[in-house]
Design an enzyme around this catalytic site. Structure first.
Site, PDB file in Angstrom:
ATOM      1  CB  ALA A 208      -7.369  -6.032  -8.806  1.00 18.80           C
TER       2      ALA A 208
ATOM      3  CB  ILE B  50       0.229 -14.062  -3.959  1.00 15.16           C
ATOM      4  CG1 ILE B  50       0.193 -13.052  -5.112  1.00 15.16           C
ATOM      5  CG2 ILE B  50       0.887 -15.359  -4.384  1.00 15.16           C
ATOM      6  CD1 ILE B  50       1.571 -12.678  -5.637  1.00 15.16           C
TER       7      ILE B  50
ATOM      8  N   GLY C 163      -7.456  -7.245  -3.251  1.00 16.76           N
ATOM      9  CA  GLY C 163      -7.680  -5.848  -2.911  1.00 16.76           C
ATOM     10  C   GLY C 163      -9.117  -5.462  -3.178  1.00 16.76           C
TER      11      GLY C 163
ATOM     12  CG  ASP D 271      -3.059   5.420  -1.168  1.00  9.92           C
ATOM     13  OD1 ASP D 271      -3.146   5.807   0.012  1.00  9.92           O
ATOM     14  OD2 ASP D 271      -3.628   4.396  -1.591  1.00  9.92           O
TER      15      ASP D 271
END
Length: 726
Positions: free
Chosen positions: A24, A18, A21, A135
């Site tokens: 990962a 789904i 990145g 972040d």
């Protein structure tokens, strides 16, 4: 890549991929032990032998594992199965906030405020556990299909620097705080800054600082004032704009100190959109200058009179009680019957005090009369005002005042004019203009406009005529583009032209949107130059077209919708039932047919619903400019060579393309940028050998990779420099 049906840890069945990145991949899986669907983040195969990446991967789980909150993506499990390192998380069906903004263009005020409140509540929980996200950005905020907002990706929350630089210690530069981009210490207030930038993007559809390189963007965070969000979203309420300003102050001391305060003001803004309740923190809380309004001053002057009247009233009641005792005053009556003379003495003292008070009141009236006569004869009260003052105060009955013309004046002159007019002022930043440097170049409310007393007038300071380039305004509405060009210091000459049609018969450029500019975007120019802005009229459909319905729209939206019409006349009309700026009437009427070359008239509400005037005049705290960001002052030895020899591990998401590295340091308050690597393919880990500014012990390294001809940011890294003996 894992295959569908694969079982991890004898528990999690992989169903489908789904997301992906930098380090990962994310899969939807079923937890057979608890019979629920989960998201499983799997470390990419190329990083499974890298102990540094494994440590960073696990640190994300450790950072978020102790956080349980409805607005945080919960972490359920972490581990490895035969070399497959995984994190099991709550499965959220939805899209990222970044995707949502891209889809909608910009969000409504209520929607953006609701999202910001939910994000703030999640971050508040993290901060209460001693975790700083570092972040915060729309890409790390997920909106579920049922409308819930979740903060995710605490992967750099606990990042720590070492001799091997392997952790992104800061988030994306578009959302990073000034202290982050300079490589300094970041805390909860850095998250607040990033939240403010995210909120700005939600309500405007764009980030406030952008540029060709990461260093260029970083320098803007350090030095430049953001374009006010109302330049792109004129309907934005005053209170929400002030919340954005307070979140994004360059000085940490002027931001919100806690997420709880952000939440409180965001909730307040929903019930009082135009309220003036957001106040900037001052750097020095001692000896503040307090500006007293005329109302307060009047109340102060009235205090002696009110006190005297109250005392007189009490004495009269005492006298009345002595003369006409009621049933409850049996003891006093008994004393009088027994010949007690204290009542008579008290009565005589009361009469004496009344005489004294009366004399004082009479003396006060006489003294005020003398002062008034002297002041009037000296020209201090009444009389005609000089034309250059341009201050006309409206009658007290309607409580409205006329906005003075501040353009071309100094800030001192502006403050004097607005004080006389009972208007507050706020400096919004600097801009290039034809006005002399240091003088006011523009104001948000035109001179001569009638507004409620104690409204806030925003203004900009001129930077003088400066070399610049014509900004790219393609894709913007004509109204937005004109504002952007004017903010850049250009004189805009708008004109409308019909658009060509595409192969499907639709206009290449929709009505009301920009076709082109002359000079073109990117052309070197100077502030004050004229720019022709060509706006689309859509397709040429002849001399009879249907008139859209724009009643109830804002003026700017109406101008865009009526893009096909070449001549639009604006007429203002006071209307207390309709918000200022909304269209009251249109002529020709909606859905009739008219010649688009003939004028169309819009009647706009000029006053809007009356708002309660603030009880106090704007304080000096609001009027003052933003305090300067603390500077990094060189205090160590400034001789010799200062070098960084740390090693840089493979950046997250690196695909093997060309690398650009830029160094940003701050010496005596001035940012100094230099390019370390340009258009090179590197092998990681990469040993740095960088010579920095003399005497500056730190810096920030910005790493980008070229993908399809464009550089994309990979990471921001904090560097340490040490003096090397030659």
């Amino acid at each position: 890549m894992l295959k569908t049906g694969m079982i991890i840890a004898e528990r999690y069945e992989i169903l489908q991929k789904i997301g992906t990145g930098g380090m990962a991949d994310v899969y939807k899986a079923k937890d057979h032990k608890l019979n629920r669907f989960v998201a499983v983040k799997i470390l990419k195969a190329e990083f499974r032998e890298d102990t540094t990446f494994i440590r960073k991967f696990k640190s994300e789980a450790q950072a978020a594992a102790g956080l349980t909150h409805p607005n945080i993506v919960n972490v359920f499990d972490v581990g490895d199965d035969d070399g497959v390192h995984y994190i099991v998380m709550e499965l959220i069906e939805g899209i990222t906030l970044k995707e949502y903004i891209s889809k909608k263009g910009r969000l409504s005020v209520k929607e953006a405020t609701s999202i910001a409140i939910q994000v703030s509540m999640g971050l508040e929980t993290a901060h209460s556990h001693g975790i700083v996200h570092r972040d915060v950005k729309p890409q790390n905020i997920i909106i579920s299909t049922d409308g819930k907002v979740k903060v995710t990706d605490f992967g750099i929350a606990r990042a720590a620097s070492s001799n091997t630089i392997s952790s992104n210690v800061m988030g994306s530069v578009h959302y990073s705080s000034p202290e982050q981009v300079r490589g300094g210490y970041s805390d909860e207030k850095s998250d607040i800054y990033s939240l403010g930038i995210t909120l700005y993007e939600m309500v405007t559809g764009r980030v406030p600082f952008d540029g060709d390189t990461t260093v260029a963007i970083a320098i803007k965070h350090l030095q430049e004032e953001m374009v006010p969000p109302t330049a792109y979203a004129p309907e934005l309420p005053y209170s929400l704009e002030q919340i954005i300003y307070k979140c994004t102050q360059k000085s940490v001391d002027r931001r919100y100190s806690r997420m709880e305060d952000v939440i409180a003001d965001l909730k307040h803004s929903l019930i009082d959109p135009q309220g003036d309740f957001v106040t900037l923190n001052t750097l020095d809380t001692d000896a503040k200058t307090v500006v007293i309004s005329d109302k307060e001053l009047g109340e102060i002057k009235q205090q002696p009179k009110l006190a005297a009247r109250q005392e007189a009233l009490e004495l009269m009641q005492e006298l009345d009680q002595e003369e006409n005792p009621d049933d409850s005053g049996r003891e006093k009556s008994a004393r009088r019957r027994n010949g007690d003379g204290s009542g008579k003495k008290k009565k005589r003292r009361a009469v004496s005090r009344l005489v004294t008070i009366g004399a004082l009141l009479a003396g006060t009236v006489i003294l005020l009369g003398v002062i008034y006569v002297v002041a009037r004869s000296a020209g201090l009260i009444g009389g005609s005002q000089e034309p250059e003052q341009q201050v006309q105060q409206a009658s007290e009955e309607d409580n409205y005042v006329v906005v003075p013309d501040l353009v071309g004046r100094t800030e001192t002159e502006a403050r004097e004019l607005t004080n006389e007019a009972h208007i507050g002022i706020q400096m919004m930043g600097e801009e290039s203009s034809t006005q002399e440097k240091g003088r006011i170049s523009s104001q948000d409310i035109p001179a001569g406009t009638k507004v409620e007393a104690y409204s806030t007038l925003k203004y900009y300071i001129s930077k003088g005529l400066q070399d610049t380039t014509v900004p790219n305004v393609s894709g913007y509405t004509g109204v937005e583009a004109q504002q952007i060009l004017e903010n850049a210091g250009f004189v805009v000459e708008p004109m409308k032209e019909y658009s060509y049609s595409d192969e499907d018969g639709y206009p290449v450029v929709e009505p009301g949107y920009v076709i082109s500019t002359t000079p073109e975007a990117g052309t070197a120019a100077r502030a004050g130059d004229a720019v022709t802005l060509v706006i689309s009229r859509g397709l040429d459909l002849g001399d009879s077209v249907e008139v859209p319905n724009v009643v109830g729209m804002s003026k700017n939206d109406a101008l865009t919708i009526l893009g096909k019409f070449v001549d639009i006349d604006i007429v203002e009309e006071a209307n207390s039932d309709v918000a200022a700026g909304e269209v009251l009437y249109q002529n020709p009427e909606a859905y009739s047919y008219a010649d688009p070359d003939l004028p169309i008239t819009l009647t706009i509400s000029s006053s809007g619903q009356a708002e309660a005037a603030p009880e106090t005049a704007p304080t000096e705290e609001v009027q003052q400019e933003a305090a300067p960001t603390p500077q990094t002052v060189v205090t160590g030895p400034t001789d010799g060579t200062w070098k960084c020899t740390q090693s840089l591990d493979t950046p997250n998401g690196y695909q093997g393309g060309k690398i650009r590295m830029e160094l940003l340091q701050e010496a005596n308050g001035q940012p100094v940028a230099s390019t370390i690597v340009e258009d090179e393919v590197l092998t990681f880990p990469y040993k740095l050998d960088i010579v920095g500014q003399q005497g500056v012990p730190s810096g920030t390294l910005y790493v980008s990779e070229e993908v399809n001809g464009t550089y994309h940011e990979l990471g921001l890294y904090s560097l340490t420099f040490e003096r090397v003996e030659e």
